[in-house]
Design an enzyme around this catalytic site. Structure first.
Site, PDB file in Angstrom:
ATOM      1  N   HIS A   1       0.834  -1.207   0.000  1.00  0.00           N
ATOM      2  CA  HIS A   1       0.000   0.000   0.000  1.00  0.00           C
ATOM      3  C   HIS A   1       0.861   1.247   0.000  1.00  0.00           C
ATOM      4  O   HIS A   1       1.750   1.385   0.842  1.00  0.00           O
ATOM      5  CB  HIS A   1      -0.911  -0.007   1.245  1.00  0.00           C
ATOM      6  CG  HIS A   1      -1.874   1.141   1.266  1.00  0.00           C
ATOM      7  ND1 HIS A   1      -2.046   1.943   2.363  1.00  0.00           N
ATOM      8  CD2 HIS A   1      -2.687   1.625   0.308  1.00  0.00           C
ATOM      9  CE1 HIS A   1      -2.956   2.869   2.083  1.00  0.00           C
ATOM     10  NE2 HIS A   1      -3.360   2.695   0.843  1.00  0.00           N
ATOM     11  N   HIS A   2       0.597   2.131  -0.948  1.00  0.00           N
ATOM     12  CA  HIS A   2       1.291   3.424  -1.023  1.00  0.00           C
ATOM     13  C   HIS A   2       0.276   4.549  -0.981  1.00  0.00           C
ATOM     14  O   HIS A   2      -0.256   4.939  -2.024  1.00  0.00           O
ATOM     15  CB  HIS A   2       2.066   3.545  -2.347  1.00  0.00           C
ATOM     16  CG  HIS A   2       3.252   2.643  -2.436  1.00  0.00           C
ATOM     17  ND1 HIS A   2       3.947   2.447  -3.615  1.00  0.00           N
ATOM     18  CD2 HIS A   2       3.868   1.897  -1.484  1.00  0.00           C
ATOM     19  CE1 HIS A   2       4.947   1.618  -3.385  1.00  0.00           C
ATOM     20  NE2 HIS A   2       4.923   1.260  -2.110  1.00  0.00           N
TER      21      HIS A   2
ATOM     22  N   HIS B   1      -6.273   4.055  -6.016  1.00  0.00           N
ATOM     23  CA  HIS B   1      -7.374   4.827  -5.423  1.00  0.00           C
ATOM     24  C   HIS B   1      -7.112   6.317  -5.641  1.00  0.00           C
ATOM     25  O   HIS B   1      -5.968   6.734  -5.804  1.00  0.00           O
ATOM     26  CB  HIS B   1      -7.522   4.492  -3.939  1.00  0.00           C
ATOM     27  CG  HIS B   1      -8.279   3.218  -3.738  1.00  0.00           C
ATOM     28  ND1 HIS B   1      -9.354   3.116  -2.889  1.00  0.00           N
ATOM     29  CD2 HIS B   1      -8.137   2.012  -4.327  1.00  0.00           C
ATOM     30  CE1 HIS B   1      -9.834   1.874  -2.946  1.00  0.00           C
ATOM     31  NE2 HIS B   1      -9.108   1.192  -3.805  1.00  0.00           N
ATOM     32  N   GLU B   2      -8.197   7.088  -5.670  1.00  0.00           N
ATOM     33  CA  GLU B   2      -8.126   8.503  -6.072  1.00  0.00           C
ATOM     34  C   GLU B   2      -7.336   8.610  -7.378  1.00  0.00           C
ATOM     35  O   GLU B   2      -6.355   9.355  -7.492  1.00  0.00           O
ATOM     36  CB  GLU B   2      -7.502   9.391  -4.980  1.00  0.00           C
ATOM     37  CG  GLU B   2      -8.300   9.401  -3.693  1.00  0.00           C
ATOM     38  CD  GLU B   2      -8.082   8.138  -2.856  1.00  0.00           C
ATOM     39  OE1 GLU B   2      -6.945   7.657  -2.799  1.00  0.00           O
ATOM     40  OE2 GLU B   2      -9.050   7.623  -2.277  1.00  0.00           O
TER      41      GLU B   2
ATOM     42  N   GLU C   1     -16.295   2.392   1.293  1.00  0.00           N
ATOM     43  CA  GLU C   1     -15.791   3.141   2.453  1.00  0.00           C
ATOM     44  C   GLU C   1     -16.767   4.235   2.904  1.00  0.00           C
ATOM     45  O   GLU C   1     -16.846   4.550   4.093  1.00  0.00           O
ATOM     46  CB  GLU C   1     -14.417   3.747   2.147  1.00  0.00           C
ATOM     47  CG  GLU C   1     -14.413   4.732   0.989  1.00  0.00           C
ATOM     48  CD  GLU C   1     -13.004   5.229   0.624  1.00  0.00           C
ATOM     49  OE1 GLU C   1     -12.018   4.627   1.047  1.00  0.00           O
ATOM     50  OE2 GLU C   1     -12.915   6.233  -0.108  1.00  0.00           O
TER      51      GLU C   1
HETATM   52  C1  NOJ Z   1      -8.656   6.274   0.474  1.00  0.00           C
HETATM   53  C2  NOJ Z   1      -8.823   4.929  -0.136  1.00  0.00           C
HETATM   54  O1  NOJ Z   1      -9.903   4.907  -1.026  1.00  0.00           O
HETATM   55  C3  NOJ Z   1      -8.992   3.937   0.991  1.00  0.00           C
HETATM   56  O2  NOJ Z   1      -9.275   2.649   0.473  1.00  0.00           O
HETATM   57  C4  NOJ Z   1      -7.770   3.935   1.867  1.00  0.00           C
HETATM   58  O3  NOJ Z   1      -7.983   3.085   2.961  1.00  0.00           O
HETATM   59  C5  NOJ Z   1      -7.471   5.329   2.390  1.00  0.00           C
HETATM   60  N1  NOJ Z   1      -7.477   6.272   1.331  1.00  0.00           N
HETATM   61  C6  NOJ Z   1      -6.111   5.390   3.074  1.00  0.00           C
HETATM   62  O4  NOJ Z   1      -5.113   5.229   2.127  1.00  0.00           O
HETATM   63 CA    CA Z   2     -11.219   6.916  -1.860  1.00  0.00          CA
END
Ligand code: NOJ
Ligand code: CA
Length: 676
Positions: free
Chosen positions: A375-376, A454-455, A479
């Protein structure tokens, strides 16, 4: 399997009307139903589209404005054209459809400026049975700064539209609006429209490579104009000729479901550039993740730290027991603090917290035949990420990690460019970030690393060229149900995104929450606004090659319905959409790529409904055991979401199945042949 010919009809004419010179060319889709006409009139280049003889896109302008160069917007004349026809089929290494038909007629229109010497431009139009795509090519070698792309889509009628406003701080993470086209302002693509019961359109783009992303601005009278996300200095696109724009795509279908089984966007992308991609593997994962969103774990070091060695080993055990491929671990690296989303410069991508032993965790994963997903989270601090990313990829790879989830949390304009001064902020959707996201995909490929972004920048089909670009977010995911102040994703949300965001490509939505009301987590103000059966159905409806079982793994213990999540594949040979009404309901049927099993996911909005599923898609001469996970008669997403009725039936292709969907509910079905 491929042949080229130029046997389709193309008409090119020049005629004089007083002092106006008009020139035009016409090209049809292979089945003849779609017709594109393009012409210059008083030096302005336009195109229009007819379906079955009826004009569905009225004359719409094409061209550009540049800071220095002139002559790409007016005084244009056609100097020639070339045509070709392709009928090809190609194979996806993974996907929702194994073999993709690529059948189109193409017209390349060559233009020059009648006043400015040396100005030349081509527009390539592709006519598919499921829509139209076009892109610009400008030859030359000069530097340019584009100040506007003039492309228009004059939809003409005033259809219903499902849209999301562009230029908002939270990127693509909003609910969709549903109005008529005349009520929209500037919106993201894909923009999906219903013109009539048998005409659906969706405008998007393909092969977004080194360009700003396109939003659509309503300029009045139902004309949508390309509105490119600008750089901080106001320019739209910077570069050096030759310029090859992304494809502008208009998917056109008789039905809403037909938009989903259209692969036009993938067809407009370049073939696999990576060669042997046997290292790219779809899979299911669980993770140290949902607890942070519920607030029962923290990303940062605390007594509730999620990413401890001990907790990671426990998750690996669960993954091994459930037969899952991976475990995502968020919050193991130095930098996470309570304000992590405000300044990403704090992050190290290689240094673990003291309570996390990376070697011990990855050794244990190897022993248990489970993959760790790295995870980054960058929090949009691009400079801080880019200086570390090679070391991070190298470290991960050395520890057997070959998939990484990246994240770019930050306000829309929070991107601080490499070498940027405070105040030099870029959009997530501008050319600066399009380049960054692409560079990371290419770099990851050199390390044989798969990505879940993500984003992100929205998908435009580059997974065809870079099959390691597996999945991404780019919409509100699960989420939001954990913490959103508006109460989370309403029941109709997942009946809209298959026809909007998901037309662009796979999404890491993260379905599979079983503790829907968070009673165990003690969180009173939020919940998941679905029944449990609908959570199962989402694994079929929402396509992703990396699919999460998002709940805390202990919440799956002793849950008979969890069997569906264990069984459901993530790689398909074909996809069908037998029921579709945008915002109301959808049934998706997919065949497993690695067995003869079929799977069905059917979901509804806040209204209960009964649907009849015709099983004629099943193979001839086979009988099947249908294992059905469905809402009971008294289920309701709000009042009674939990009961799942699990039963089996013998069926074959001559049969139909009655599907009962509770309010906010769904049905998930596995169909396994009982004879070979
Ligand atoms: C937003 C991401 O969509 C989510 O999955 C992640 O847990 C958080 N950022 C932290 O990186
Ligand atoms: Ca997100």
């Amino acid at each position: 399997m491929m042949y080229r010919s130029a046997i389709f009809l193309i008409v090119f004419s020049l005629f004089q009307m007083g002092c106006n010179t008009a020139q035009n060319a016409t090209v049809h889709s292979p089945n003849g139903r779609l017709e594109l006409n393009t012409r210059t009139s008083e030096g302005i280049l336009v195109y229009s589209i007819k379906r079955d003889g009826q004009e569905i896109v009225h004359p719409s302008r094409l061209g550009f404005l540049f800071k220095q160069q002139t002559g790409y917007a007016d005084n244009l004349t056609i100097t020639g054209m070339a045509t070709t026809s392709i009928n090809d089929t190609w194979e996806q290494p993974w996907g929702e459809e194994r073999f993709i038909k690529d059948h189109y007629n193409e017209l390349t229109l060559n233009l020059k400026n009648t006043i400015v010497d040396g100005v030349k431009m081509s527009v390539i139009f592709r006519m598919y049975d499921d829509g139209v795509a076009f892109r610009y090519v400008i030859p030359g070698s000069e530097q340019f700064v584009m100040t506007d792309e003039l492309t228009e889509f004059a939809v003409g009628s005033n259809p219903e539209a499902w849209w999301m406003k562009a230029y908002q701080w939270n990127r693509y993470e909003y609910l969709y609006e549903h109005t008529t086209l005349s009520e929209i302002d500037t919106v993201h693509t894909p923009l999906t429209m219903k013109v009539s019961d048998d005409l659906y359109l969706s405008i998007h783009e393909a092969a977004l490579t080194d360009y700003s992303s396109m939003s659509l601005e309503h300029t009045g009278q139902n004309v949508l104009k390309c509105n490119l996300y600008p750089w901080a200095d106001g320019s739209k696109v910077k570069g050096q000729f030759p310029l090859m724009s992304p494809w502008r795509t208009i998917q056109i279908s008789d039905s809403a479901g037909g938009l989903i089984t259209s692969y036009l966007i993938l067809n407009c992308n370049e073939p696999n550039a990576l060669g042997d991609v046997s290292w790219v593997k779809p899979g299911k994962y669980l993770g140290i993740w949902w607890g942070m969103h519920l607030g029962t774990y923290t990303w940062q070091m605390s007594e509730h730290h999620g990413a401890t060695t001990e907790n990671a080993l426990r998750h690996i055990d669960y993954a091994a027991e459930y037969g899952f491929d991976g475990v995502l671990i968020e919050g193991w690296n130095q930098g996470w603090n309570a304000d992590w989303y405000k300044d990403g410069n704090v992050f190290s991508f290689t240094e673990p917290f003291p309570d996390f032993d990376l070697n011990a965790v990855t050794d244990y994963a190897l022993q248990k035949d489970v993959k760790i997903i790295g995870h980054h989270e960058t929090s949009a601090a691009i400079g801080n990420y880019e200086v570390q990313v090679d070391d991070a990829f190298r470290l991960y790879k050395s520890r057997g990690i070959d998939a990484i989830k990246t994240g770019y949390v930050g306000h829309g304009t929070d991107i601080v460019p490499v070498g940027g001064k405070p105040g030099d902020r870029e959009w997530h959707h501008g050319q600066y970030m399009v380049r960054h996201y692409r560079n990371i995909v290419e770099k990851a490929a050199t390390y044989k690393i798969m990505l879940d972004v993500h984003e992100p920048i929205k998908p435009t089909g580059i997974r065809r060229t870079y099959p390691n670009m597996m999945t991404r977010e780019g919409a509100r995911g699960q989420e939001y149900n954990a913490w959103s102040e508006d109460g989370g994703n309403p029941p109709d949300y997942t009946t809209i995104i298959p026809f909007t965001r998901l037309l662009a490509g796979p999404m890491d939505f993260t379905p599979g929450i079983f503790d829907l009301t968070f009673e165990k987590a003690g969180r009173a103000n939020n919940r998941v606004n679905t029944t449990l059966a609908k959570q199962l159905a989402l694994y079929v409806v929402i396509y992703s090659p990396l699919q999460m079982a998002a709940d805390l793994p202990e919440n799956y213990v002793n849950q008979p319905a969890f069997q569906f999540i264990k069984d459901v594949p993530v790689d398909w040979s074909t996809t069908l959409v037998p029921h579709a009404a945008i915002g109301d309901f959808i049934t998706t049927v997919r065949k497993d790529r690695n067995s003869e099993d079929w799977y069905v996911g059917s979901i509804t909005n806040e209204n209960e409904r009964d649907l009849v599923l015709d099983l004629s898609f099943l193979d001839t001469d086979r009988t099947y055991k249908a294992t059905i996970y469905t809402d009971g008669t008294d289920n309701h997403w709000m009042h009674n979401p939990y009961p799942v009725d699990i039963h089996t039936l013998q069926v074959d292709k001559t049969k139909t199945l009655k599907l009962h969907l509770a309010a906010g509910g769904g049905t998930a079905i596995r169909l396994t042949p009982t004879n070979k």
